[in-house]
Scaffold this active site. Sequence first.
Site, PDB file in Angstrom:
ATOM      1  N   ASP A  18       0.906  -1.211  -0.002  1.00 14.78           N
ATOM      2  CA  ASP A  18      -0.014  -0.092   0.106  1.00 14.78           C
ATOM      3  C   ASP A  18       0.680   1.195   0.084  1.00 14.78           C
ATOM      4  O   ASP A  18       0.568   2.207  -0.550  1.00 14.78           O
ATOM      5  CB  ASP A  18      -0.952   0.034   1.145  1.00 14.78           C
ATOM      6  CG  ASP A  18      -1.931   0.768   0.927  1.00 14.78           C
ATOM      7  OD1 ASP A  18      -2.600   1.010  -0.029  1.00 14.78           O
ATOM      8  OD2 ASP A  18      -2.402   1.584   2.014  1.00 14.78           O
ATOM      9  N   CYS A  75     -10.765   4.496  -4.882  1.00 10.75           N
ATOM     10  CA  CYS A  75      -9.984   4.250  -3.473  1.00 10.75           C
ATOM     11  C   CYS A  75     -10.627   4.647  -2.379  1.00 10.75           C
ATOM     12  O   CYS A  75     -11.201   4.312  -1.302  1.00 10.75           O
ATOM     13  CB  CYS A  75      -8.488   4.647  -3.821  1.00 10.75           C
ATOM     14  SG  CYS A  75      -7.365   4.638  -2.486  1.00 10.75           S
ATOM     15  N   TYR A  96     -12.759   2.529   0.603  1.00 15.14           N
ATOM     16  CA  TYR A  96     -12.370   2.475   2.048  1.00 15.14           C
ATOM     17  C   TYR A  96     -13.131   3.218   2.855  1.00 15.14           C
ATOM     18  O   TYR A  96     -13.321   2.745   4.164  1.00 15.14           O
ATOM     19  CB  TYR A  96     -11.019   3.184   1.986  1.00 15.14           C
ATOM     20  CG  TYR A  96      -9.696   2.335   1.706  1.00 15.14           C
ATOM     21  CD1 TYR A  96      -8.665   1.881   2.618  1.00 15.14           C
ATOM     22  CD2 TYR A  96      -9.725   1.675   0.315  1.00 15.14           C
ATOM     23  CE1 TYR A  96      -7.629   1.000   2.048  1.00 15.14           C
ATOM     24  CE2 TYR A  96      -8.834   0.726  -0.077  1.00 15.14           C
ATOM     25  CZ  TYR A  96      -7.683   0.533   0.850  1.00 15.14           C
ATOM     26  OH  TYR A  96      -6.785  -0.503   0.628  1.00 15.14           O
ATOM     27  N   TYR A 124     -10.437   5.684   8.252  1.00 14.04           N
ATOM     28  CA  TYR A 124     -11.495   5.817   7.062  1.00 14.04           C
ATOM     29  C   TYR A 124     -12.953   6.232   7.190  1.00 14.04           C
ATOM     30  O   TYR A 124     -13.641   6.439   6.165  1.00 14.04           O
ATOM     31  CB  TYR A 124     -11.384   4.828   6.040  1.00 14.04           C
ATOM     32  CG  TYR A 124      -9.931   4.288   5.581  1.00 14.04           C
ATOM     33  CD1 TYR A 124      -9.409   5.048   4.635  1.00 14.04           C
ATOM     34  CD2 TYR A 124      -9.329   3.365   6.097  1.00 14.04           C
ATOM     35  CE1 TYR A 124      -8.036   4.780   4.406  1.00 14.04           C
ATOM     36  CE2 TYR A 124      -7.982   2.818   5.817  1.00 14.04           C
ATOM     37  CZ  TYR A 124      -7.279   3.844   4.870  1.00 14.04           C
ATOM     38  OH  TYR A 124      -6.045   3.176   4.484  1.00 14.04           O
ATOM     39  N   GLU A 128      -9.046  -2.956  -6.484  1.00 18.14           N
ATOM     40  CA  GLU A 128      -9.360  -2.928  -5.069  1.00 18.14           C
ATOM     41  C   GLU A 128      -9.424  -4.186  -4.583  1.00 18.14           C
ATOM     42  O   GLU A 128      -8.921  -4.539  -3.399  1.00 18.14           O
ATOM     43  CB  GLU A 128     -10.202  -1.710  -4.638  1.00 18.14           C
ATOM     44  CG  GLU A 128      -9.927  -0.284  -4.980  1.00 18.14           C
ATOM     45  CD  GLU A 128      -8.840   0.090  -4.030  1.00 18.14           C
ATOM     46  OE1 GLU A 128      -8.616  -0.494  -3.071  1.00 18.14           O
ATOM     47  OE2 GLU A 128      -8.230   1.210  -4.328  1.00 18.14           O
TER      48      GLU A 128
END
Length: 230
Positions: free
Chosen positions: A44, A135, A139, A163, A205
């Site tokens: 990541d 993204c 999340y 998040y 993802e």
Amino acid sequence: MEFTDIAMELSKEAWQASFHHPFILQLQEGNLEPAIFRYYLIQDAYYLKAFSEIYHLLADKTSNQEMKRLLKQNAQSLVEGELFIRQQFFKELEISDQEMEQHPIAPTCYHYISHIYRQFAEPNLGIAFASLLPCPWLYHDIGKSLNLKPSPNPLYQQWIETYITDELEQQIREEEALVNQLYRESDETDRKKMLDAFHISVHMEAKFWEMAYQHQTWKSDLQSLETGEE
């Protein structure tokens, strides 16, 4: 219909795949193997570095002042939020520069980054912008879902809480409004490219969790091809 409605309808299966992946389920339960989480963080870090760079590249390239403002704001928020938390995780888990070097970028991470850069080459920057939206949006959705039953592992819960901030939710709402506007202003060809770019990012993802879960390497990826596995 707005871009976000159409894109979500087309990508709902891949979107939901992330919520049901063992990585996410075990992270919430607190029993995800630390080695898997470490590998995820390392990969990541490669992705987030490229993601931040793309924000800046798009901001420099666009003449749309609202897009420029939002992209620069998002890049700064990434530094102050997600990347800052990642540095704390690296310290706590004692992930060194040497360990980073021992784990070069994995195939899925490489392909995801390459996909985003590919969209940047399109004349219509709305296509690249569409590839970036999944993204933060995904999340945020995952964070809200997992936080309904907080993880007993403090480190994993800290990841979840990264998040679910009001700031991230506001960022996503602004991105959605802008990408919907760009979609309305695009021709049919570019509209399809925007939807395709979004869908591929959602798919990547979902693959990202599997990459970490399996400790994917170029060698293991080649072996899976040779044995016919996905």
